[in-house]
Design a protein around this motif. Structure first.
Motif, PDB file in Angstrom:
ATOM      1  N   GLY A  98       0.861  -1.081   0.022  1.00  0.00           N
ATOM      2  CA  GLY A  98      -0.097  -0.099   0.137  1.00  0.00           C
ATOM      3  C   GLY A  98       0.813   1.279  -0.138  1.00  0.00           C
ATOM      4  O   GLY A  98       1.986   1.211  -0.399  1.00  0.00           O
ATOM      5  N   ARG A 136      -1.464  -5.160  -4.227  1.00  0.00           N
ATOM      6  CA  ARG A 136      -1.736  -4.363  -3.097  1.00  0.00           C
ATOM      7  C   ARG A 136      -0.704  -3.237  -2.713  1.00  0.00           C
ATOM      8  O   ARG A 136      -1.126  -2.450  -1.939  1.00  0.00           O
ATOM      9  CB  ARG A 136      -1.653  -5.501  -1.923  1.00  0.00           C
ATOM     10  CG  ARG A 136      -2.879  -6.350  -2.122  1.00  0.00           C
ATOM     11  CD  ARG A 136      -3.994  -5.943  -2.284  1.00  0.00           C
ATOM     12  NE  ARG A 136      -5.047  -7.029  -2.661  1.00  0.00           N
ATOM     13  CZ  ARG A 136      -6.521  -6.797  -2.763  1.00  0.00           C
ATOM     14  NH1 ARG A 136      -6.816  -5.422  -2.774  1.00  0.00           N
ATOM     15  NH2 ARG A 136      -7.258  -7.804  -3.060  1.00  0.00           N
ATOM     16  N   GLY A 187       0.091  -1.068  -5.230  1.00  0.00           N
ATOM     17  CA  GLY A 187      -0.701  -0.136  -5.880  1.00  0.00           C
ATOM     18  C   GLY A 187       0.482   0.929  -6.367  1.00  0.00           C
ATOM     19  O   GLY A 187       1.615   0.374  -6.736  1.00  0.00           O
ATOM     20  N   SER A 188      -0.036   2.057  -6.814  1.00  0.00           N
ATOM     21  CA  SER A 188      -1.530   2.621  -6.523  1.00  0.00           C
ATOM     22  C   SER A 188      -2.360   2.116  -7.687  1.00  0.00           C
ATOM     23  O   SER A 188      -1.916   1.460  -8.565  1.00  0.00           O
ATOM     24  CB  SER A 188      -1.189   4.268  -6.763  1.00  0.00           C
ATOM     25  OG  SER A 188      -0.925   4.501  -8.091  1.00  0.00           O
ATOM     26  N   ALA A 189      -3.606   2.316  -7.461  1.00  0.00           N
ATOM     27  CA  ALA A 189      -4.771   1.787  -8.391  1.00  0.00           C
ATOM     28  C   ALA A 189      -4.251   2.515  -9.867  1.00  0.00           C
ATOM     29  O   ALA A 189      -4.559   1.769 -10.608  1.00  0.00           O
ATOM     30  CB  ALA A 189      -6.242   2.315  -7.851  1.00  0.00           C
ATOM     31  N   ASN A 219      -1.672   0.354 -11.327  1.00  0.00           N
ATOM     32  CA  ASN A 219      -1.915  -0.937 -11.696  1.00  0.00           C
ATOM     33  C   ASN A 219      -2.655  -1.177 -12.931  1.00  0.00           C
ATOM     34  O   ASN A 219      -2.475  -1.803 -13.906  1.00  0.00           O
ATOM     35  CB  ASN A 219      -2.879  -1.448 -10.435  1.00  0.00           C
ATOM     36  CG  ASN A 219      -2.099  -1.916  -9.286  1.00  0.00           C
ATOM     37  OD1 ASN A 219      -0.923  -1.895  -9.236  1.00  0.00           O
ATOM     38  ND2 ASN A 219      -2.886  -2.132  -8.196  1.00  0.00           N
TER      39      ASN A 219
END
Length: 198
Positions: A49, A124, A126-128, A131
């Motif tokens: 994270g 997990r 990331g960041s989103a 990804n």
């Protein structure tokens, strides 16, 4: 109490009203304690994270763990030790366990097997946005391979090509490895074809 970290004054007032943000430096201390507890029972454990990405402020702690296959009690023992630290479970499943803490940050524990360690840690962390861009970059560079969030990189027949390490995954889709601290998506701006471009 949450003895290994100090609550930010602004967050202390916000606990009753909603989620708050924590300084990355203080969260690093808290996450180190949580990881140490996990390593009592896990083959390996890594913080993921925003903390792994060295963000200046963090919402919660993300932890990826691999438990020994032959120890059926490891999951329960880990949850028990976290509860002893003051964490309160709100979800306890096979793949993820989520916790709140009355005076500290929330905690999400993601359980990975040896063969899915790399993809779980990658996703997990990331960041989103990173990804999403990583998947898009992979599609353009090596269209015959597909990056999935649960199994890793697959070929056209659905066979796993890479999933055990992050570096293997980057290599399998033809993308140079990106350090966690740099995974905020802008690094792919020049690689991703914009809509309408040939």
């Amino acid at each position: 109490g949450f003895s290994h970290m100090t609550i930010l004054p602004a967050c202390a007032a916000a606990i009753a009203t909603g989620p708050c943000r924590w300084l990355g430096s203080e969260m690093s201390i808290a996450s180190t304690s949580v990881r140490s507890i996990a390593l009592r029972h896990a083959v390996r454990a890594e913080i993921a994270g925003s903390i792994r990405r060295s963000r200046p402020d963090v919402g919660d702690i993300d932890l990826v763990v691999e438990l020994p296959e032959m120890n059926l009690w490891a999951h329960a023992q880990l949850v028990g030790d976290l509860c002893a630290l003051g964490y309160e479970p709100i979800k306890d499943g096979e793949r993820i366990a989520s916790f709140t803490h009355p005076t500290g940050p929330g905690l999400d524990v993601y359980f990975a097997a040896a063969e899915t360690w790399g993809v779980t840690l990658l996703v997990r962390t990331g960041s989103a946005a990173h990804n999403i861009k990583l998947v898009e970059a992979g599609k353009q560079l090596l269209p015959a391979r597909r990056l999935t969030v649960s199994r890793g990189v697959l070929d056209t027949a659905g066979n796993v090509v890479a999933s055990r390490t992050e570096k293997d995954i980057f290599a399998a889709i033809g993308v140079p490895f990106v350090r966690p601290e740099e995974r905020e998506a802008p690094e792919y701006a020049g690689w991703i074809r914009q809509d309408g471009e040939e």
